[in-house]
Design a protein around this motif. Structure first.
Motif: not given
Length: 386
Positions: A258-263, A274-282
């Motif tokens: 029940x988890x999807x990780x998308x960096x 100076x671009x920020x690191x992003x990741x999403x957790x669904x």
């Protein structure tokens, strides 16, 4: 009495065997801060640049550096792999074993600092078990088969296995890492095939603060409470570990239930811009709301030192749609920009997290205290021996 003196002195020396985190060396410049060195790949979920940006779980940090840059031991330790070659690694490697009190106060803790993609090792004439002092030059950097010169640096906590690698930032000096910064956004939608909702937590952290360690999602109201914490280090241990060692599938919810990780895409050039690191957790198992009631949802982001950022709350209804806050009349509720920086630890139950101080070297003596203790024991010994 002399024997008793030696006994107590040996205890003091062994207690001071490992340096506090802030007194260790950064592996590429032999100093106790990283001076904002860029990283092409942080620890944890990433898009692997060298293989068509496919998903990968990265077990160390990649630090771009000119060819043949000198690498240093981060702390006192003993040789485990003198290098530069070893059957368990495809590129040049040196590995050191560090034992003694760790930063969490565990007297039996051990960890392995692992330096990979080396051109040469200065320890090639050393034997396994030989002592190496902090700051000793141990080799020089090289490049991978895609001609990218960098050092891959790992910390393997407790065991030799790569599946027990944790974020190296917890073990390295980082004078600019506090306070922890992050932007956190939550969105929610209905899952058509079930009565549940899916909630996506999007995380952005500055490129010089890649210390993100865990995300916690909490829901209150509606039908029931919901609380789930995803710790990046534990994700590595439980889902990319032996026997499969498969680091390519954590973006598939059949691996972590029940988890999807998308960096997001990130490399060394991102640091310079100076671009920020992003990741999403669904999260795919967020409980639905009963009837006309509303549920409140919020996310907490933790770094490796125990600091946290808490999002604004979001409210949703039985259709998993965001609605206005029940306490605000006629105003649009915001979708959670980070509004609070404090300290604490992630919780795994339905209880609220409690406030604590960031994890640091408080669990053991620093170098000055060690010296003072040894001098005191020496004076006592000489007094009793006279």
């Amino acid at each position: 009495m002399y024997m008793l003196s030696i006994f107590f002195l040996s205890i003091m020396v062994s207690y001071c065997a490992c340096s506090p985190r802030e007194e260790r060396f950064w592996p590429l410049n032999n100093i106790t801060d990283d001076v904002n060195l860029g990283q092409s790949s942080p620890f944890g979920p990433r898009l692997m640049n060298s293989e068509g940006s496919r998903y990968d779980f990265h077990r160390g940090v990649d630090i771009p550096t000119p060819l043949f840059t000198v690498v240093y031991a981060i702390d006192d330790g003993t040789v485990r792999i003198p290098g530069p070659t070893h059957s368990g690694f495809s590129d040049g490697v040196v590995q050191l074993l560090h034992t003694g009190w760790d930063d969490d106060g565990d007297p039996n803790m051990k960890y392995y600092s692992t330096y990979i993609h080396l051109n040469d090792s200065f320890l090639r004439e050393k034997d396994v078990g030989d002592f190496i002092s902090k700051g000793t030059p141990i080799g020089t950097t090289y490049q991978t088969n895609n001609n990218f010169p960098h050092l891959h640096f790992e910390i393997r906590a407790g065991t030799l296995f790569a599946g027990h690698a944790c974020n190296p930032w917890k073990y390295l000096p980082c004078g600019h890492c506090n306070p922890f910064q992050a932007n956190v956004t939550i969105s929610i939608e209905q899952i058509v095939e079930s009565n549940n909702c899916s909630a996506t937590v999007q995380i952005l952290v500055p490129p010089n603060q890649l210390t993100f360690a865990a995300v916690q999602l909490e829901v209150s109201g509606g039908m029931s409470k919901f609380n789930r914490t995803i710790d990046i280090c534990e994700t590595n241990i439980f889902y990319t570990n032996y026997p499969s060692y498969d680091t390519t599938r954590l973006d598939d919810n059949t691996v972590v239930p029940n988890l999807v990780i998308n960096p997001h895409f990130f490399n060394s050039r991102s640091f310079g811009k100076n671009e920020w690191l992003g990741v999403s957790y669904t999260f795919l198992n967020v409980p639905a709301v009963d009837g006309a009631r509303l549920a409140e949802i919020k996310a907490t982001i933790f770094d490796v030192f125990g600091e946290k950022v808490i999002s604004d709350p979001l409210f949703y209804d039985s259709s998993c749609s965001q609605v206005e806050s029940p306490t605000t009349s006629g105003e649009e509720s915001t979708t959670s920009q980070s509004v609070m920086i404090t300290t604490g630890s992630p919780t795994t139950s339905g209880e609220e997290s409690t406030t604590s101080q960031p994890v640091s070297a408080g669990g053991k003596m620093n170098g000055a205290m060690c010296i003072q203790g040894i001098m005191l024991l020496t004076i006592i010994s000489l007094y009793f021996c006279n």
